[in-house]
Design a protein around this motif. Structure first.
Motif, PDB file in Angstrom:
ATOM      1  N   MET A 122       2.404   1.746  -3.476  1.00 50.84           N
ATOM      2  CA  MET A 122       1.395   2.248  -4.407  1.00 50.84           C
ATOM      3  C   MET A 122       1.041   3.707  -4.107  1.00 50.84           C
ATOM      4  SD  MET A 122       1.000  -0.347  -6.395  1.00 50.84           S
ATOM      5  CE  MET A 122      -0.499  -0.120  -7.348  1.00 50.84           C
ATOM      6  N   GLU A 123       0.891   4.025  -2.837  1.00 54.36           N
ATOM      7  CA  GLU A 123       0.538   5.390  -2.443  1.00 54.36           C
ATOM      8  C   GLU A 123       1.639   6.371  -2.860  1.00 54.36           C
ATOM      9  OE1 GLU A 123      -0.178   7.744   1.780  1.00 54.36           O
ATOM     10  OE2 GLU A 123      -0.496   5.571   1.717  1.00 54.36           O
ATOM     11  N   GLY A 124       2.892   6.056  -2.528  1.00 54.76           N
ATOM     12  CA  GLY A 124       3.994   6.934  -2.902  1.00 54.76           C
ATOM     13  C   GLY A 124       4.130   7.036  -4.410  1.00 54.76           C
ATOM     14  N   TYR A 131       7.215   4.727   1.701  1.00 52.57           N
ATOM     15  CA  TYR A 131       6.332   5.735   1.099  1.00 52.57           C
ATOM     16  C   TYR A 131       7.151   6.918   0.575  1.00 52.57           C
ATOM     17  CZ  TYR A 131       3.368   9.847   0.982  1.00 52.57           C
ATOM     18  OH  TYR A 131       2.762  11.023   0.607  1.00 52.57           O
ATOM     19  N   ASN A 179       1.826   6.641  -6.724  1.00 44.70           N
ATOM     20  CA  ASN A 179       0.716   7.422  -7.297  1.00 44.70           C
ATOM     21  C   ASN A 179       0.893   8.916  -7.093  1.00 44.70           C
ATOM     22  OD1 ASN A 179      -1.011   5.516  -8.582  1.00 44.70           O
ATOM     23  ND2 ASN A 179      -1.642   4.766  -6.573  1.00 44.70           N
ATOM     24  N   GLU A 180       1.675   9.313  -6.098  1.00 45.04           N
ATOM     25  CA  GLU A 180       1.934  10.735  -5.836  1.00 45.04           C
ATOM     26  C   GLU A 180       3.213  11.226  -6.503  1.00 45.04           C
ATOM     27  OE1 GLU A 180       1.774  11.496  -1.621  1.00 45.04           O
ATOM     28  OE2 GLU A 180      -0.065  10.332  -1.393  1.00 45.04           O
ATOM     29  N   LYS A 217       7.637   8.111  -3.369  1.00 46.22           N
ATOM     30  CA  LYS A 217       7.074   9.407  -3.708  1.00 46.22           C
ATOM     31  C   LYS A 217       8.079  10.271  -4.468  1.00 46.22           C
ATOM     32  CE  LYS A 217       4.667  13.339  -1.685  1.00 46.22           C
ATOM     33  NZ  LYS A 217       4.144  13.959  -0.461  1.00 46.22           N
ATOM     34  N   ASN A 272       6.837   4.254   6.455  1.00 47.55           N
ATOM     35  CA  ASN A 272       6.965   5.645   6.015  1.00 47.55           C
ATOM     36  C   ASN A 272       8.206   5.843   5.146  1.00 47.55           C
ATOM     37  OD1 ASN A 272       4.587   6.541   7.146  1.00 47.55           O
ATOM     38  ND2 ASN A 272       5.549   7.000   9.117  1.00 47.55           N
ATOM     39  N   GLN A 320       0.829  -1.210   0.000  1.00 54.10           N
ATOM     40  CA  GLN A 320       0.000   0.000   0.000  1.00 54.10           C
ATOM     41  C   GLN A 320       0.861   1.257   0.000  1.00 54.10           C
ATOM     42  OE1 GLN A 320      -3.395  -0.203  -0.504  1.00 54.10           O
ATOM     43  NE2 GLN A 320      -2.710  -2.294  -0.816  1.00 54.10           N
ATOM     44  N   LYS A 321       1.954   1.253   0.746  1.00 50.42           N
ATOM     45  CA  LYS A 321       2.850   2.417   0.789  1.00 50.42           C
ATOM     46  C   LYS A 321       3.595   2.604  -0.527  1.00 50.42           C
ATOM     47  CE  LYS A 321       1.870   3.966   4.816  1.00 50.42           C
ATOM     48  NZ  LYS A 321       1.161   5.257   4.941  1.00 50.42           N
TER      49      LYS A 321
END
Length: 195
Positions: free
Chosen positions: A24-26, A187, A28-29, A191, A184, A21-22
């Motif tokens: 993917m989240e990073g 992430y 995507n940003e 990012k 973190n 999830q981290k």
């Protein structure tokens, strides 16, 4: 940058899934990541077993129609991210079965005269995010860095991928394993990563 994330863990309520999830989240940003694809090997039902006989030969894996989708993903990707646990000092059998079938002769490398083949996946980069129950330095001290040697030297270098980054997180079943800090870190890396 096209990024392919290959997730290898059977439980979606796990720390490995939190790392996914981290990532993917990073990603995507990150404005440097143009497109993002996820391959969840367990959810996909990927068959890691090699099957050869007089009709199906190992040397023909590079053109096996059942693997075409996965070959296309690797060809498409500029960066390949692997997320997996380290079990018994190495990645899970599911991931190794994927590697055995996809990183095949005449797709990932080509034999030539001499000892070293020609890597056909040049220009790509790899990130390995792995977790383990034991301490992080266990693999380095006790197993002579076997995990990194397996992945970087025996696999990625062999197929022409020179840029490889490792995140090996130990003590992940420990209450004080600093899981939030490590999540973190992943992430933040994804990012900002540029290549």
């Amino acid at each position: 940058m096209n990024t392919l994330v290959i997730y290898t863990y059977p439980n979606h309520k796990s720390l490995n899934y939190a790392f996914l999830q981290k990532v993917m989240e990073g990603s995507n940003e990150n404005p440097n990541i143009k497109e993002l694809q996820l391959l969840d090997l367990y959810e996909e039902g990927f068959d890691p077993l090699l099957k050869f006989n007089e009709h199906k030969r190992r040397r023909d894996m590079y053109c096996d129609p059942k693997l075409e989708k996965y070959r296309n993903q690797i060809t498409w990707a500029d960066k390949i991210v692997f997320i997996y646990p380290i079990w018994w000092g190495r990645p899970p059998a599911m991931l190794l079965g994927y590697i055995d079938q996809l990183f095949a002769a005449n797709f990932a490398y080509r034999d030539k005269k001499g000892l070293i083949p020609e890597g056909l996946l040049k220009g790509k980069s790899v990130v390995c995010v792995s977790t383990m129950k034991g301490p992080t330095n266990y693999i380095f001290v006790w197993l002579n860095n076997a995990h990194k040697i397996l992945m970087k030297r025996a696999l990625f270098s062999f197929v022409g991928i020179k840029k490889v980054k490792f995140f090996e997180f130990g003590n992940m079943e420990n209450v004080n394993g600093k899981q939030i800090k490590k999540l973190n870190k992943i992430y933040r890396y994804f990012k900002k990563v540029k290549d």
